[in-house]
Write a protein that holds these residues in place. Structure first.
Motif, PDB file in Angstrom:
ATOM      1  N   VAL A   1     -10.478  25.250 -18.362  1.00 35.29           N
ATOM      2  CA  VAL A   1      -8.963  25.274 -18.995  1.00 35.29           C
ATOM      3  C   VAL A   1      -9.771  25.192 -19.963  1.00 35.29           C
ATOM      4  CG1 VAL A   1      -8.839  24.248 -16.514  1.00 35.29           C
ATOM      5  CG2 VAL A   1      -9.672  22.551 -18.494  1.00 35.29           C
ATOM      6  N   HIS A   2      -8.370  24.651 -20.578  1.00 37.83           N
ATOM      7  CA  HIS A   2      -8.129  24.685 -22.186  1.00 37.83           C
ATOM      8  C   HIS A   2      -7.233  23.598 -22.081  1.00 37.83           C
ATOM      9  CE1 HIS A   2      -4.990  27.502 -23.854  1.00 37.83           C
ATOM     10  NE2 HIS A   2      -5.774  28.028 -23.001  1.00 37.83           N
ATOM     11  N   ARG A   3      -6.844  22.488 -23.339  1.00 31.01           N
ATOM     12  CA  ARG A   3      -5.599  21.949 -23.357  1.00 31.01           C
ATOM     13  C   ARG A   3      -4.461  22.132 -24.837  1.00 31.01           C
ATOM     14  NH1 ARG A   3      -9.490  17.612 -21.769  1.00 31.01           N
ATOM     15  NH2 ARG A   3      -9.254  16.451 -20.787  1.00 31.01           N
ATOM     16  N   ILE A   4      -3.683  22.333 -24.280  1.00 24.90           N
ATOM     17  CA  ILE A   4      -2.681  22.307 -25.658  1.00 24.90           C
ATOM     18  C   ILE A   4      -1.903  21.857 -25.668  1.00 24.90           C
ATOM     19  CG2 ILE A   4      -0.742  24.351 -25.884  1.00 24.90           C
ATOM     20  CD1 ILE A   4      -2.002  26.280 -23.280  1.00 24.90           C
ATOM     21  N   ALA A   5      -1.445  20.929 -27.317  1.00 25.06           N
ATOM     22  CA  ALA A   5      -0.239  20.023 -27.700  1.00 25.06           C
ATOM     23  C   ALA A   5       0.692  20.641 -26.551  1.00 25.06           C
ATOM     24  CB  ALA A   5      -0.475  19.948 -28.678  1.00 25.06           C
ATOM     25  N   ASP A   6       1.477  19.825 -26.397  1.00 18.29           N
ATOM     26  CA  ASP A   6       3.169  18.973 -26.526  1.00 18.29           C
ATOM     27  C   ASP A   6       3.692  19.717 -27.177  1.00 18.29           C
ATOM     28  OD1 ASP A   6       5.801  19.577 -25.887  1.00 18.29           O
ATOM     29  OD2 ASP A   6       5.275  19.475 -23.124  1.00 18.29           O
ATOM     30  N   ARG A   7       4.467  20.866 -27.623  1.00 24.00           N
ATOM     31  CA  ARG A   7       5.218  20.977 -29.260  1.00 24.00           C
ATOM     32  C   ARG A   7       6.341  20.344 -29.489  1.00 24.00           C
ATOM     33  NH1 ARG A   7       5.354  27.425 -30.405  1.00 24.00           N
ATOM     34  NH2 ARG A   7       3.308  27.896 -29.993  1.00 24.00           N
ATOM     35  N   THR A   8       6.923  19.619 -28.329  1.00 22.35           N
ATOM     36  CA  THR A   8       8.264  19.042 -28.404  1.00 22.35           C
ATOM     37  C   THR A   8       8.260  17.561 -28.005  1.00 22.35           C
ATOM     38  OG1 THR A   8       8.648  18.886 -25.623  1.00 22.35           O
ATOM     39  CG2 THR A   8       9.856  20.699 -28.033  1.00 22.35           C
ATOM     40  N   ASP A   9       6.393  16.881 -27.440  1.00 21.31           N
ATOM     41  CA  ASP A   9       5.966  15.482 -27.038  1.00 21.31           C
ATOM     42  C   ASP A   9       4.920  14.957 -27.786  1.00 21.31           C
ATOM     43  OD1 ASP A   9       5.892  13.313 -26.036  1.00 21.31           O
ATOM     44  OD2 ASP A   9       6.515  14.144 -24.113  1.00 21.31           O
ATOM     45  N   ARG A  10       4.697  14.233 -27.944  1.00 17.25           N
ATOM     46  CA  ARG A  10       3.796  14.393 -28.968  1.00 17.25           C
ATOM     47  C   ARG A  10       2.420  13.608 -27.560  1.00 17.25           C
ATOM     48  NH1 ARG A  10       4.405  10.691 -34.223  1.00 17.25           N
ATOM     49  NH2 ARG A  10       3.020   9.133 -32.837  1.00 17.25           N
ATOM     50  N   ARG A  11       2.912  13.138 -26.969  1.00  4.23           N
ATOM     51  CA  ARG A  11       2.248  12.490 -26.325  1.00  4.23           C
ATOM     52  C   ARG A  11       1.747  12.971 -24.566  1.00  4.23           C
ATOM     53  NH1 ARG A  11       7.413   8.934 -24.049  1.00  4.23           N
ATOM     54  NH2 ARG A  11       7.568  10.541 -25.088  1.00  4.23           N
TER      55      ARG A  11
END
Length: 77
Positions: A14-24
């Protein structure tokens, strides 16, 4: 959950993807290797399940199917 995702990420599944609309928030997605593994284990799981259920008579398999569906309907509501 974080520890499991860490291990899956370290294994390249798997890989993590930062949410563009919610930094949390961080989204998790399967890699190509993860998809390949899932495809492989789903086939193995289905074959194993079929082998286990083969021990039951057809009427018993039908009863088990009916009961499992009933439980799922109850759980989903």
């Amino acid at each position: 959950m974080t520890g499991r995702i860490d291990r899956l990420e370290t294994a390249g599944l798997v890989h993590r993807i930062a949410d563009r609309t919610d930094r949390r928030a961080v989204r998790v997605a399967l890699t190509d290797a993860g998809r390949t593994l899932v495809d492989t284990v789903v086939v193995a799981h289905t074959e194993n399940e079929t082998a286990m259920l083969a021990a039951l008579a057809p009427a018993d398999r039908a009863a088990l199917d009916r009961i499992a569906r009933e439980l799922l309907r109850e759980w989903e509501s």
